[in-house]
Write an enzyme that holds these catalytic residues in place. Structure first.
Site, short mmCIF file in Angstrom:
data_model
loop_
_atom_site.label_atom_id
_atom_site.label_comp_id
_atom_site.label_asym_id
_atom_site.label_seq_id
_atom_site.Cartn_x
_atom_site.Cartn_y
_atom_site.Cartn_z
N GLU A 131 12.04 63.20 -46.55
CA GLU A 131 12.41 61.86 -46.16
C GLU A 131 11.90 60.85 -47.15
O GLU A 131 11.16 59.85 -46.97
CB GLU A 131 11.83 61.85 -45.00
CG GLU A 131 12.32 62.95 -43.76
CD GLU A 131 12.18 62.58 -42.50
OE1 GLU A 131 11.42 61.50 -42.06
OE2 GLU A 131 12.86 63.16 -41.52
N GLU B 64 15.43 70.06 -40.91
CA GLU B 64 14.70 69.43 -39.60
C GLU B 64 15.96 69.34 -38.52
O GLU B 64 16.81 68.32 -38.81
CB GLU B 64 13.78 68.01 -40.02
CG GLU B 64 12.61 68.46 -40.70
CD GLU B 64 11.73 67.43 -40.55
OE1 GLU B 64 11.89 66.69 -39.77
OE2 GLU B 64 11.16 67.15 -41.71
O1 AHR Z 1 8.99 66.92 -37.48
C1 AHR Z 1 8.20 65.69 -37.35
C2 AHR Z 1 8.47 64.66 -38.63
O2 AHR Z 1 10.06 64.59 -38.51
C3 AHR Z 1 8.46 65.43 -39.88
O3 AHR Z 1 7.04 64.98 -40.44
C4 AHR Z 1 9.28 64.22 -40.80
O4 AHR Z 1 9.75 64.86 -41.69
C5 AHR Z 1 10.33 63.89 -39.61
O5 AHR Z 1 10.62 62.36 -39.60
#
Ligand code: AHR
Length: 514
Positions: free
Chosen positions: A193, A317
């Site tokens: 990110e 994610e």
């Molecule tokens: O999964 C929780 C958080 O969500 C992670 O650390 C980040 O990459 C995302 O914003």
């Protein structure tokens, strides 16, 4: 007499409420693309009790463990079949300096976990502990390199420490710390990110940073994943692909992050994980279905710059994100997991399967005790969540050939909005055809008729189902499971057609063998 009439009326009503309009055509003769096992991947971050308490309790713990790893968790993850595990973050990765987590534990520095609750991180779980855990549970490691606050040198030394078999200062250090042979690491993420917690960069800038890191991060046949977009940020994808188009050998995958929030908003309440009605059920499923469109559109953008389709999409994610459980540290992102999460998991995994030609990996966030977990732990107790059972049910798709399908189904309508009631995917492996089906309608069973192009006779048919009495049901510590996987009876196909009745709010697997 009266009872008989009532019974008859009930039967008529039940059959009226089942729909015969749903059809699924399986183009078995077109099954070519392999569903990469890594689509069934997971994510573990130094966040809340994911690592400490969830995976790792230390060798001196009273909780039964194997070299410090919880025995119950090791067994459950092996049974579920976990193909890849991402670590150490997430946002944590871009504050993580790997040398803090090697060597004798008493010499490892403690740091503050600035992103997640401001708690002390003692670094007792580091590179050796993670990679040994992956070997123990039989999963491929996916390491996320610190780009936000790290250096190219730090990254290259990590790669050398972990993967090299040459003589070098880093391999000497590894051996001194007890590991003679290098580990095999299949995936390396370069940053996380970087548009947000990983450095707040603009895509043009990060593309250059990526080129710089990636040209020194030499990982032979491993795959390097660049930070991709969040949700529908097509501009990020466009800029990344444009700025990397002359250096495609440096990137094998672009990530996509997409979380499902019932309210759709990061501001204010996201919604409770357990206390919800049909409104939030509908909105959650509607928003989770968005990922299909996002994948399609990001791939269109990627194809403009990469017509040979060399760069894959890694949805590294995904999952539900609700309000933290009352009374818990809000920085620990703890939530419960109901039947709604089972539907969310089933739908997402079907979508990823159906994009198997370009989705090279997907990692639900996060494996234990954080967001949409497959496992929850409390002291020495462990709970398998509804999402766990979906991953266990769907593991038949890992490494199977995707059967392209055409689904026609009625809508599930709620307060003037609608989504398709049914969601499906199918695959074939070792002569066994597997069809996974989700009925998102919480009020109505859906009958679906499956037909097959290229396969007719089946000797055996079997089924499994994940369902519960209420949409808000979940499994809790010290109580009998309310949501799990049970056998499901399916009639043999007649005249080449298979009819399945999907109960309301259910996830179903049907398997057929010739
Ligand atoms: O999964 C929780 C958080 O969500 C992670 O650390 C980040 O990459 C995302 O914003």
């Amino acid at each position: 007499m009266k009872t008989n009439r009532l019974l008859l009326a009930g039967l008529i009503l039940a059959s009226v409420s089942l729909s015969a309009q749903n059809t699924l055509q399986l183009n078995v003769d077109q099954a070519q693309t392999t569903i990469k096992p890594e689509i069934y991947g997971h994510f573990s971050e130094h966040l809340g009790t994911c690592i400490y308490g969830g995976i790792y309790v230390g060798e001196n713990s009273k909780i039964p463990n194997i070299h410090g790893y919880r025995t119950d968790v090791v067994t459950a993850l092996k049974e579920m079949k976990i193909p890849v595990l991402r670590w150490p973050g997430g946002c944590f990765a871009d504050t993580y300096h790997w040398k803090d987590g090697i060597g004798p534990k008493e010499n490892r520095p403690s740091i503050v976990n600035v992103h997640w609750g401001g708690v002390t991180e003692d670094n007792s779980f580091g590179t050796h502990e993670f990679l040994d855990f992956c070997e123990l549970i039989g999963t491929e490691p996916y390491l996320s390199i610190n780009v936000g606050s790290g250096t190219v040198q730090e990254a290259t030394e990590w790669v050398e420490y972990v993967t090299s078999s040459n003589e070098s200062p880093m391999t000497e250090l590894r051996k001194k710390n007890g590991r003679e042979d290098p580990w095999k690491v299949k995936f390396w993420g370069i940053g996380n990110e970087t548009w947000g917690c990983g450095g707040d960069m603009r895509p043009e800038h990060y593309a250059d940073v990526y080129r710089n890191f990636s040209s020194y991060v030499r990982v032979n046949d491993a795959q390097k994943i660049a930070v991709g977009p969040s949700g529908d940020d097509y501009n990020w994808t466009e800029k990344m692909m444009e700025n990397l188009k002359d250096k495609r050998h440096l990137v094998q995958g672009l990530s996509l992050h997409y979380y499902t929030l019932p309210t759709g908003s990061w501001v204010g309440s996201k919604g409770s994980s357990t206390n919800f009605g049909e409104d939030e059920w509908f909105q959650t499923l509607k928003r989770t279905l968005n990922v299909d469109e996002y994948i399609k559109k990001h791939l269109e953008v990627m194809d403009k710059f990469d017509p040979e389709k060399q760069v894959g999409l890694a949805v590294d994610e995904w999952g539900t994100w609700y309000d933290p459980l009352p009374g818990t540290n809000p920085g620990f992102l703890q939530q419960q997991n109901t039947l709604r999460d089972a539907l969310v998991a089933g739908v997402n995994l079907n979508i990823f399967n159906n994009h198997a030609d370009r989705v090279i990996m997907a990692n639900i966030a996060q494996v234990i005790n954080v967001l949409q977990s497959v496992i929850l732990t409390k002291d020495d107790k462990m709970v398998l969540t509804p999402t766990y059972y979906v991953f266990k049910m769907y593991n038949v798709h890992q490494g199977a050939k995707l059967i392209p399908t055409t689904l026609k189904c009625e809508d599930y309508e709620y307060k003037g909005e609608k989504i398709p009631a049914v969601n499906a995917s199918s695959s074939v492996k070792d002569g066994v055809m597997s069809i996974t089906l989700c009925n998102m309608n919480p009020n109505k069973a859906e009958a679906i008729e499956c037909s097959f192009n290229g396969a007719q006779e089946f000797k055996t048919v079997s089924g499994k189902i994940i369902n519960a009495q209420n949409i808000t049901d979940y499994n809790d510590f010290g109580q009998a499971e309310k949501v799990n996987m049970k056998d499901f009876t399916v009639a043999k196909p007649k005249n080449g057609k298979l009819s399945v009745e999907l109960p309301a709010h259910s996830v179903v697997l049907v398997q057929l063998q010739k």
